[in-house]
Design an enzyme around this catalytic site. Structure first.
Site, PDB file in Angstrom:
ATOM      1  CB  SER A  72       7.490 109.205 -28.050  1.00 58.80           C
ATOM      2  OG  SER A  72       8.440 108.176 -27.834  1.00 58.80           O
ATOM      3  CE1 TYR A  81       3.772 106.488 -23.932  1.00 61.43           C
ATOM      4  CE2 TYR A  81       5.632 105.913 -25.329  1.00 61.43           C
ATOM      5  CZ  TYR A  81       4.984 106.822 -24.518  1.00 61.43           C
ATOM      6  OH  TYR A  81       5.539 108.053 -24.292  1.00 61.43           O
TER       7      TYR A  81
END
Lengths: 250, 458
Positions: A143, A156
Site C-alpha cells: 500500500s 497499519y
C-alpha cells in the site's frame, strides 16, 4: 504454467475474502485461469458465484494469517489440490481504527502481526514452493500507506512498510529462480475493509488494481502503483520535510 | 567410481523468449551419461534440449533437469554405398550439411534454420520446403538410438520390433526418450547451389494456384505479406527450386561446384529495450520486400545456404521483437479448407498483426507418427510479438476455426494453446501415451509444454 500470452492455469488467493484479491482473481480467470484456491480463515465459505460462472473450478482451504506455524501446510494443501501454483495473490490484511489501536496496544500488535509477520511466514512458504517448481509469481498487496508512514494510520502504515520491504527483498532473493514477486501499491481503495476511512485523493477501484496487476504480470514489472500517478507523487512525498509532512496528515 | 555430471541452474526459454522457467542443466557427452542423468532426474522430471530453436516451452522443465544435448557430438559416418549417414544427436543440421555437401550429398529434409540438433529435429519431426514432395524428416530415418527411462539405450527402426517406440519418438517432443544417435538416408547432389524460380503473386488465390501445380519442383515456399489489405491480401513471393546440376552453374562456379559457406550478417543487439518490429516498420519492410522481388524470374542460381536458411544470416533475430518476445503460430489445414486459411489470414490482416515472417507452403504425405505435425494440406507459419494487445483471444479464435476445419497446430512452435485443443487436434494422442507409459512408467520425461498441454500424467 504461464503461457506466452500471459495466461495462467492456477491461482491461490491468500485472503480468500479480500475484495481486491477477488478482483485480481476474477481478472486472471477472465484471461483463462481454470483452478482457483481461496485460502481464508475457516475456508472461503461463500465464494462469489462469478468465478464459477466464468468457468473456474473453486477450491477452499483453511488459512489463518495469525498462525504462522500453519502456513507451509496451507501452501502444500493448495499444491495438492491444483498442482503447480502459477500465481499466488497475497491479499490478506486488517485495517482498524488508529485511535482504537492507540487505546489497546495488544490489539494493535495483533493487527500488525496479521499485516506484517503473517506475510513473512506465508510469503516465505510460497517462495519455497515457487523456487522448487522453478516458475510462478507472488503478487503482494502492499500500500502507499507503507511508502511513508503517516500520523493518522501509523500502526497499519508501519506494518505495510515492513511488508513492502520484505516483498522487495524476497523478490531479489528469488532472482534467477524462475519465480518472481510483483509488489502492488494501491492508494485509497473503497471496499468493505476501508469503509470507515475517510476518502483520499486518487482513489482506485478493486477492478483498477486487478487491471494493473494483470499488466504488471505480463510486462515483467516488479512494482505497480494504482493509479499510476501515485508513483511520482509518493516519491515526492518522501522528500517532504517532517514538520510539513506531519501537518499534511492531520 | 563415476563422476557426477556438473549441474548449473539456468533460466530457460524457447526461441520466442517468453515464459522463462528455471531448471538444473547438465551436459552429457555420451549415451551412458544421458541414461545416468535420467536415472537421477529427481521429482520434477527431465527433458532433453538441443539448440533451443523450439519457439515455446518444449525444451524446458521448470524445477527439473534439462539435458543439454549439444554435447552429444562425434564423428559423422557417411555410407555412400547405402546412401545413409549416421550422426550423434547433438550434431547440428548445419554441421551435417557442411559435412555432406563437400562430399556430394545433402540432408533429406532441413527446417528453416541450420541451428537445430538432429535430436531436436527428430523430436519435432521437422519439415522443410520439400514437404509436398518428400514428407517430413521421419520418412527418411532408418534407425534411432534412444535412451529411455525404463531401461537403458535402445536401437529402433521404422519397422519390426520397437517400431512403436520409433514412431512415438518421431515428433514425440522428447517425451518418450532421449535420442542419442540417428541414421538417415541422404540425397546425392552435384553442386552446393539451387536453381530457383521466383514469382510474385498478386493474391492468395494466385499463390495457392501456383503451389498446387508445383509438383515439378522438389522445393517450394511462399512468403506472404499479411499487412497488405483488400484485394492484395495474401500477396506474396513464391520461390521454387531444384538442386542445381553442374551444367546449370555459370562457368566460374563449375570449378568447385560443391564449395559453400553459410551466410552471415551482423547479429541483432544483445538486449533490446523495446521491439523494433511494429505495424509500421514491418509494413514498410513487407512492401519493400515484395516490390524488390522479381515479378517472374527463372533458373536463378543461388547458394543452398541462402536459399534454405536466409534468417540464419542475422544471428539472434528473435531479439528484434524486444523483451516481451515473440509467438509463432503455425498450423496446417487440409486441402479443401482454403476458406478457413483465407479467414485466418484475413483475421491477422485485420488485427494489424505485424508479421514480417509469414510463410505458406503446401504439405504432402504424412508419416505414421502419432504426434507428427504435417498432414496433406496448407501450412502457414506466422511470427507475432507476444506483447501484441489481444493476442491471446485472437489466437484462441483461430484455434476454434482450425478445429472446425480439421486443422492442427505444430507443437514445436506452440507456446499458448490448451490441453483440450491439442487433444482434439491429435486424435492419436492416447495411442502415443500408451507407448510412453511403457517406456517411461514413472513419468520421468516432462517438459513445460507437456505440463501445459497435459500430454503426460500430472
Amino acid at each position: 504454467m504461464r503461457d506466452s500470452t500471459g495466461r495462467v492455469r492456477t491461482v491461490l488467493l491468500l485472503g480468500g475474502r479480500s475484495e481486491i484479491g477477488l478482483a485480481v482473481v476474477e481478472r486472471l480467470v477472465r484471461d483463462g485461469a481454470r483452478e482457483v484456491v481461496l485460502a481464508a480463515r475457516g475456508g472461503a465459505a461463500d465464494p462469489p458465484g462469478t468465478l464459477a460462472a466464468l468457468g473456474a473450478t473453486l477450491h477452499s482451504v483453511d488459512f489463518d494469517a495469525a498462525l504462522p506455524d500453519t502456513h507451509t501446510a496451507t501452501v502444500a494443501e493448495a499444491v495438492s489440490l491444483v498442482g503447480d501454483l502459477d500465481v499466488v495473490v497475497d491479499a490478506f490484511g486488517v485495517l482498524g481504527e488508529q485511535s482504537e489501536y492507540e487505546a489497546d496496544p495488544a490489539a494493535a500488535a495483533r493487527a500488525a502481526a496479521v499485516n506484517y509477520t503473517g506475510h513473512v511466514s506465508a510469503g516465505l512458504a510460497v517462495a519455497a514452493r515457487l523456487r522448487e517448481q522453478g516458475h510462478g509469481a507472488l503478487v503482494v498487496l502492499s500500500s502507499v500507506a507503507g511508502v511513508r508512514v503517516r500520523r493518522f494510520n501509523f500502526v497499519y502504515g508501519s506494518a505495510k512498510a515492513g511488508l513492502d520491504g520484505f516483498a522487495q527483498g524476497l523478490a531479489d532473493s528469488l532472482h534467477g529462480s524462475g519465480a518472481r514477486v510483483l509488489v502492488v501499491r494501491p492508494g485509497y481503495v473503497p471496499t468493505r475493509m476501508s469503509a470507515h476511512v475517510a476518502p483520499a485523493p486518487f482513489p482506485a477501484t478493486p477492478g483498477q488494481v486487478a487491471e494493473a496487476v494483470r499488466s504488471g504480470l505480463r510486462s515483467g514489472a516488479t512494482t505497480v502503483w494504482v493509479p499510476r500517478v501515485l508513483g511520482p507523487l509518493f516519491t515526492g512525498m518522501r522528500l517532504l520535510p517532517r514538520p510539513l509532512w506531519r501537518r499534511l496528515n492531520r | 567410481m563415476k563422476r557426477r555430471q556438473r549441474e548449473r541452474t539456468l533460466l530457460l526459454t524457447g526461441w520466442g523468449r517468453t515464459a522463462p522457467t528455471a531448471a538444473r542443466v547438465v551436459r552429457p557427452r555420451t549415451a551412458e551419461q544421458v541414461a545416468e542423468a535420467l536415472a537421477a532426474a529427481g521429482p520434477r522430471g527431465a527433458i532433453a534440449r538441443g539448440l533451443g530453436r523450439s519457439y515455446g516451452d518444449a525444451a524446458q522443465a521448470a524445477g527439473g533437469l534439462v539435458l543439454d544435448c549439444t554435447g552429444l557430438t562425434g564423428p559423422i559416418r557417411l555410407d555412400t554405398e547405402r546412401g545413409e549417414v549416421t550422426a550423434p544427436a547433438g550434431t547440428s543440421t548445419g554441421r551435417l550439411i557442411d559435412h555432406l555437401l563437400e562430399r556430394g550429398w545433402f540432408v533429406p529434409v532441413t527446417p528453416g534454420t541450420r541451428h537445430v540438433t538432429l535430436g531436436g529435429a527428430i523430436a519435432a519431426d521437422v519439415h522443410g520446403k520439400n514437404h509436398h514432395a518428400d514428407s517430413s524428416l521421419g520418412a527418411h530415418l532408418r534407425s534411432l538410438t534412444v535412451a529411455v527411462p525404463a531401461g537403458g539405450v535402445r536401437r529402433v527402426g521404422p519397422d519390426g520390433d520397437g517400431a512403436d517406440l520409433f514412431w512415438a519418438t518421431v515428433g514425440g517432443m522428447g517425451l518418450t526418450g532421449v535420442v542419442t544417435e540417428a541414421t538417415l538416408s541422404v540425397l546425392p547432389v552435384e553442386t552446393a547451389h539451387m536453381k530457383v524460380d521466383t514469382d510474385r503473386t498478386a493474391s492468395l488465390e494466385r499463390s495457392l494456384e501456383l503451389m498446387s501445380a508445383d509438383s515439378g519442383h522438389p522445393y517450394s515456399v511462399c512468403w506472404v505479406d499479411l499487412l497488405a489489405k483488400g484485394a492484395a491480401m495474401g500477396r506474396g513471393v513464391l520461390t521454387r527450386a531444384h538442386h542445381a546440376r553442374v551444367a546449370d552453374l555459370p562457368p566460374p562456379l563449375r570449378r568447385a561446384p560443391l564449395r559453400h559457406r553459410a551466410a552471415a550478417l551482423p547479429a541483432a543487439p544483445p538486449e533490446m529495450p523495446f521491439g523494433l518490429l511494429n505495424r509500421w516498420s514491418v509494413g514498410a519492410f513487407n512492401t519493400a520486400y515484395f516490390s524488390a522481388a522479381p515479378r517472374r524470374r527463372r533458373s536463378e542460381v543461388r547458394p543452398a545456404a541462402s536459399f534454405f536458411h536466409p534468417l540464419d544470416a542475422v544471428r539472434n533475430w528473435n531479439r528484434l521483437y524486444g523483451p516481451r518476445g515473440l509467438v509463432q503460430y503455425q498450423f496446417v489445414l487440409p486441402l479443401g479448407a482454403e476458406d478457413t486459411l483465407a479467414a485466418v489470414m484475413e483475421g491477422l490482416s485485420r488485427a494489424g498483426a505485424p508479421s514480417f515472417l509469414a510463410v505458406l507452403k503446401r504439405m504432402g504425405e504424412s508419416v505414421p507418427a502419432p504426434l507428427s505435425f504435417p498432414r496433406p494440406g496448407w501450412t502457414l507459419a506466422v511470427d507475432l510479438p507476444a506483447g501484441l494487445p489481444g493476442l491471446g483471444p485472437l489466437l484462441r479464435g483461430f484455434d476454434e476455426m482450425l478445429l472446425a476445419a480439421g486443422g492442427r497446430l505444430y507443437l514445436a512452435k506452440d507456446s499458448r494453446t490448451d490441453a483440450a485443443t491439442v487433444r482434439a487436434m491429435y486424435p492419436e494422442l492416447p495411442a502415443w501415451q500408451r507407448v510412453r507409459e511403457r517406456v517411461d512408467p514413472d513419468g520421468v520425461l516432462v517438459s513445460d509444454l507437456a505440463r501445459r498441454l497435459e500430454l503426460v500424467r500430472p
